[in-house]
Design a protein around this motif. Structure first.
Motif, short mmCIF file in Angstrom:
data_model
loop_
_atom_site.label_atom_id
_atom_site.label_comp_id
_atom_site.label_asym_id
_atom_site.label_seq_id
_atom_site.Cartn_x
_atom_site.Cartn_y
_atom_site.Cartn_z
N THR A 211 0.85 -1.19 0.00
CA THR A 211 0.00 0.00 0.00
C THR A 211 0.88 1.24 0.00
O THR A 211 1.81 1.36 0.80
N ALA A 212 0.59 2.16 -0.91
CA ALA A 212 1.38 3.38 -1.03
C ALA A 212 1.15 4.27 0.18
O ALA A 212 0.14 4.16 0.88
N PRO A 213 2.07 5.19 0.47
CA PRO A 213 1.89 6.08 1.63
C PRO A 213 0.68 6.99 1.51
O PRO A 213 0.24 7.55 2.51
N ASP A 214 0.12 7.14 0.29
CA ASP A 214 -1.10 7.93 0.17
C ASP A 214 -2.36 7.11 0.46
O ASP A 214 -3.47 7.62 0.37
N GLY A 215 -2.19 5.82 0.82
CA GLY A 215 -3.31 4.99 1.23
C GLY A 215 -3.94 4.15 0.15
O GLY A 215 -4.90 3.42 0.41
N THR A 216 -3.44 4.20 -1.09
CA THR A 216 -4.01 3.41 -2.18
C THR A 216 -3.14 2.18 -2.43
O THR A 216 -1.94 2.17 -2.14
N THR A 217 -3.76 1.14 -3.01
CA THR A 217 -3.05 -0.11 -3.29
C THR A 217 -3.39 -0.56 -4.70
O THR A 217 -4.56 -0.81 -5.02
N ALA A 218 -2.38 -0.69 -5.55
CA ALA A 218 -2.58 -1.20 -6.92
C ALA A 218 -2.45 -2.72 -6.89
O ALA A 218 -1.48 -3.30 -7.38
N LEU A 219 -3.46 -3.38 -6.33
CA LEU A 219 -3.44 -4.83 -6.19
C LEU A 219 -3.38 -5.52 -7.55
O LEU A 219 -2.86 -6.64 -7.66
N TYR B 203 7.99 3.34 7.91
CA TYR B 203 7.97 4.67 7.30
C TYR B 203 7.91 4.51 5.79
O TYR B 203 8.59 3.66 5.21
N GLN B 204 7.07 5.36 5.13
CA GLN B 204 6.94 5.36 3.68
C GLN B 204 6.91 6.80 3.18
O GLN B 204 6.35 7.68 3.83
N ASN B 205 7.50 6.99 2.00
CA ASN B 205 7.49 8.30 1.38
C ASN B 205 7.37 8.12 -0.13
O ASN B 205 7.96 7.21 -0.71
N SER B 206 6.57 8.97 -0.77
CA SER B 206 6.42 8.90 -2.22
C SER B 206 6.45 10.30 -2.81
O SER B 206 5.98 11.26 -2.21
N LEU B 207 7.04 10.40 -4.01
CA LEU B 207 7.14 11.65 -4.76
C LEU B 207 6.56 11.39 -6.15
O LEU B 207 6.96 10.44 -6.82
N THR B 208 5.64 12.26 -6.59
CA THR B 208 4.95 12.02 -7.85
C THR B 208 4.81 13.32 -8.64
O THR B 208 4.43 14.35 -8.09
N ASP B 209 5.15 13.24 -9.93
CA ASP B 209 4.82 14.31 -10.88
C ASP B 209 3.49 13.94 -11.53
O ASP B 209 3.39 12.92 -12.23
N PHE C 245 -3.87 21.16 -15.41
CA PHE C 245 -3.15 21.49 -14.19
C PHE C 245 -2.06 20.45 -13.97
O PHE C 245 -2.16 19.31 -14.45
N ALA C 246 -1.02 20.85 -13.26
CA ALA C 246 0.11 19.96 -12.99
C ALA C 246 0.59 20.20 -11.57
O ALA C 246 0.67 21.34 -11.12
N ASP C 247 0.88 19.09 -10.89
CA ASP C 247 1.29 19.17 -9.48
C ASP C 247 2.51 18.30 -9.24
O ASP C 247 2.71 17.27 -9.91
N LYS C 248 3.30 18.69 -8.26
CA LYS C 248 4.30 17.81 -7.67
C LYS C 248 3.74 17.38 -6.31
O LYS C 248 3.42 18.23 -5.47
N LEU C 249 3.61 16.07 -6.13
CA LEU C 249 2.93 15.53 -4.95
C LEU C 249 3.93 14.80 -4.06
O LEU C 249 4.82 14.11 -4.54
N ARG C 250 3.73 14.98 -2.78
CA ARG C 250 4.48 14.19 -1.80
C ARG C 250 3.49 13.65 -0.78
O ARG C 250 2.61 14.37 -0.30
N ALA C 251 3.64 12.37 -0.47
CA ALA C 251 2.84 11.75 0.59
C ALA C 251 3.77 10.96 1.50
O ALA C 251 4.70 10.30 1.03
N TYR C 252 3.53 11.07 2.78
CA TYR C 252 4.34 10.30 3.73
C TYR C 252 3.43 9.73 4.82
O TYR C 252 2.35 10.25 5.10
#
Length: 744
Positions: A178-186, A406-412, A428-435
């Protein structure tokens, strides 16, 4: 001198002739087991005869045993005669050991609702998805809105999952999947990447962090049952084809295992094709008596089309059609992912150890949709470490576990217009970080020989950062962030052994689930930082009975959930999220397994029957939006009753049959409870023949899904705009295949 030489030669010949003679039997019936695969550490391979007997020359050998339908076993043997008891995979609960809550104990001693899903469960069906295998377990439901589009529900936790897996923590070989943003690509995993699994039902934050639904641990660690090359092929209706190539190689006391799987189908509906390839390489190496190293390398390439939901008129006219616009806009998902992990086990002493797993992953994601086109390129890393201690306190057994994750993710992330399936102008375009991270501690203390007390606690923190680079509407750019207040999650439980074959337990546990980044940042560009985390408290009582031929489990629970997150869609079909006050979730679960025959001596070797009932009586307690008061309504997307019945038959010649019937009650599809999916009965059947040919294993099989040709949706869109609730599932469909394995 001559006599002395003769005597020494005699002793040498005795040593050469030293051997280990083994008789392999069923632990329950005591009957001998034929065709058990046995391999010694010097790679010598043998199979038992009709009397369950084999022999290895030598002494002090480590030998592993494997037979379909039985737990694998590995032991050291000295020269002489020995009896080896193999444990059936379906047998009394007192002998089934699970590792959930970092507590390796028999299921009868566990103070939580835990269910195993094994290879035998997977092989009862068509083995193209985990849906059917998990859905035969009480309290567990996986929905498949479209092929390879999964939604996992443990005790109704799919309410806020319009797509993907949320509110459930998933681990794969001890790696947080499960990614640090709470989603899971099962759907990045194939069943070939899962040998067994354990499901914790209900809040499990004291050990696993965020998620009120529970936790799923998936395992595919390399087996040490010998060197093996295998190939599988399956074909079926709607253009289905799947093949797998695998190799398992023992190296010293460790080993490696590699597999490649390709699965394709055209799909039952228009614009619902799937194309997935997965490569996995795993290794396990004991460095010394104190240390072990594990590695995993996974590459997944997934493409699947999204047909979209239909309204009632469209469903009645043609359930195979796609939602208008889906094909023209190439509504689909293309995802490529890489996962690399390194695990290390160190035993400081007989009482103390540490187990640490590190991982890195990358994710390339594209999602053309009817209204937009999303692209994401992400990178993540994390670790999980735990220290264990087995000792005594006041003369009573004490187990302590402490660690952290601990988990950290960086996404364009970029969202474009969609012009006939091609990305157009950027919106729109974002740089996202979730931990996300937490520390956890747990103590298990045997107050008496029969009474086990468990106390667990975790301290959790999480947050998001959204750095908007471009906003074509002229909206503000810059950084927006949300850090959720640290949350302390407790769990207390008692387990009392009534006797050697039954127990009762009670537990109180907490859980929390912050909104995912997809719930805060939606497809149309809005950012809802006011969305609150769900918080739940679960009260649970359970009873287990495990005899030689009978397993029984009864569970009752009450989950009070505050700030429940629900979904709705706007006029453009964009899924949005809101907090819905609180919900009351009362449920009961009952599971019964009975062996009419177990390793019998006649034509019928095994005859097993089982049933699993799930009662979910969930209501909104306090839910008012504008002029609508939904308080007292049934919880959206949750069937109040579900009943699964199974019949498994295996014969001495190797012919087998697996029959499954599942009844699903009507499901409310909107918060107002004005639209329901009708009840349905789903029947699946698989027939096959298994044969051992020396070093070769052969299996031929064929089956049918949805034997009664029911019309139903295995996963609906909830609170859908324009009445687009329905995602029609396939009608009656057939499949067949072959499995071939060579043990060398």
């Amino acid at each position: 001198m001559k006599n002395l030489l003769l005597f020494l030669l005699f002793l040498t010949s005795l040593n050469i002739q030293a051997q280990i003679q083994l008789k392999i039997t069923d632990q329950i019936t005591g009957l001998p087991l034929e065709n058990v695969r046995a391999r010694s550490e010097n790679r010598s391979f043998q199979k038992t005869n009709a009397s369950g007997i084999l022999a290895f020359p030598g002494e002090n050998l480590r030998i592993s045993f494997a037979l379909e339908g039985y737990e694998t076993l590995e032991r050291y043997f000295e020269a002489g005669e020995h009896e080896v008891l193999l444990i059936p995979t379906v047998m009394n609960l007192g002998s089934v050991t699970v590792t959930a809550f970092d507590s390796e104990r028999p299921l009868l001693e566990q103070s939580a609702a835990i269910v195993q899903v094994t290879e035998r469960d997977f092989s009862r069906f068509n083995e193209i998805s985990p849906v059917n295998a998990f859905n035969q377990k009480a309290g567990v439901r996986i929905e498949e809105r479209a092929p390879a589009s999964y939604r996992v529900s443990i005790r109704g936790s799919s309410l806020r999952s319009p797509f993907g897996v949320r509110n459930v923590k998933v681990y794969w070989n001890e790696v947080p999947f499960t990614a640090p943003d709470g989603t899971t690509a099962l759907n990045l995993l194939d069943l070939a990447n899962v040998r067994s699994s354990e499901v914790v039902k209900g809040p499990s934050g004291s050990i696993y962090g965020a998620g009120n639904g529970g936790a799923i641990s998936l395992f595919s660690q390399p087996s040490l049952t010998g060197n093996r090359v295998s190939a599988d092929f399956l074909a079926g209706d709607f253009g289905l084809s799947k093949y797998r190539l695998g190799i398992s190689q023992q190296l010293g006391e460790g080993g490696i295992e590699a597999s490649f799987v390709s699965q394709k189908s055209d799909g039952y509906r228009d614009h619902s094709a799937v194309d997935r390839q997965v490569f996995q390489l795993g290794s396990f190496f004991p460095i010394s008596e104190k240390q072990e190293i594990r590695t995993q390398f996974l590459v997944s390439d997934l493409d699947y089309q999204i047909p979209g939901a239909l309204n009632a008129d469209q469903l009645a006219a043609d359930p195979t059609q796609a939602r208008p616009g889906s094909a023209a806009q190439n509504s689909s998902i293309s995802q490529q992912a890489v996962l690399l992990s390194l695990g290390h086990l160190y035993r400081f002493s007989e009482k103390t150890s540490n187990n640490t797993t590190l991982y890195l992953n990358t994710n390339d994601f594209e999602n053309p949709f009817i209204l937009d086109y999303k692209k994401e390129l992400g990178f993540g890393y994390g670790l999980r470490t735990k220290f264990g201690y087995n000792g005594k306190l006041a003369g009573k057994s004490l187990r302590l576990v402490a660690g952290g994750e601990y988990q950290n993710s960086l996404t364009d992330a970029q969202n474009f217009g969609n012009r006939a399936g091609v990305a157009d102008t950027v919106r729109f375009a974002d740089k996202l970080r979730a931990y996300q991270g937490f520390l956890f501690q747990q103590a298990e203390w045997n107050l008496t020989e029969a009474l086990l007390f468990t106390l667990g606690l975790s301290e959790n923190f999480s947050g998001y950062e959204i750095d908007r680079q471009i906003d074509a509407t002229g909206g503000a750019t810059g950084i927006q962030s949300r850090d959720f207040d640290p949350v302390i999650i407790p769990r207390a439980a008692l387990n009392y052994r009534l006797n050697s074959f039954s127990s009762v337990y009670g537990s109180v546990s907490g859980g929390f689930s912050p909104p995912t980044i997809d719930e805060i940042r939606t497809n149309e560009g809005s950012v809802n930082l006011d969305l609150e985390a769900e918080k739940g408290t679960n009260f649970e009582l359970g009873y287990r009975l495990g005899r030689e031929k009978l397993n029984l489990e009864l569970i009752a629970y009450y989950l009070k959930l505050d700030q429940t997150i629900t979904t709705y869609t706007n006029e453009n079909g964009v899924v949005l999220f809101r907090n819905a006050g609180s919900t009351d979730q009362k449920g009961i679960e009952a599971s019964l397994d009975y062996a009419l025959l177990r390793n019998a001596g006649g034509f019928f070797k095994d005859v097993l029957i089982g049933t699993a009932y799930t009662g979910q009586f969930f209501t909104f307690k306090d839910y008012q939006k504008q002029d609508n008061d939904f308080s007292g309504n049934d919880l959206t997307g949750v069937p109040p009753n579900n009943l699964v019945t199974r019949l498994d038959i295996r014969t001495r010649p190797g012919i087998y049959a697996n029959l499954t019937h599942q009844f699903t009650d009507e499901i409310p599809l909107n918060d107002a409870n004005t639209v329901y999916q009708d009840t349905y009965n789903l029947v699946n059947l698989r027939l096959g023949w298994v044969k051992n040919l020396g070093q070769w294993d052969l299996e031929l099989f064929a089956g049918v899904d949805n034997l009664l040709d029911e019309s139903y949706s295995l996963g609906n869109d909830l609170n859908a705009f324009g009445g687009r609730y329905y995602q029609p599932a396939p009608t009656r469909n057939w499949y067949g295949g072959v499995k071939l394995g060579w043990n060398y």
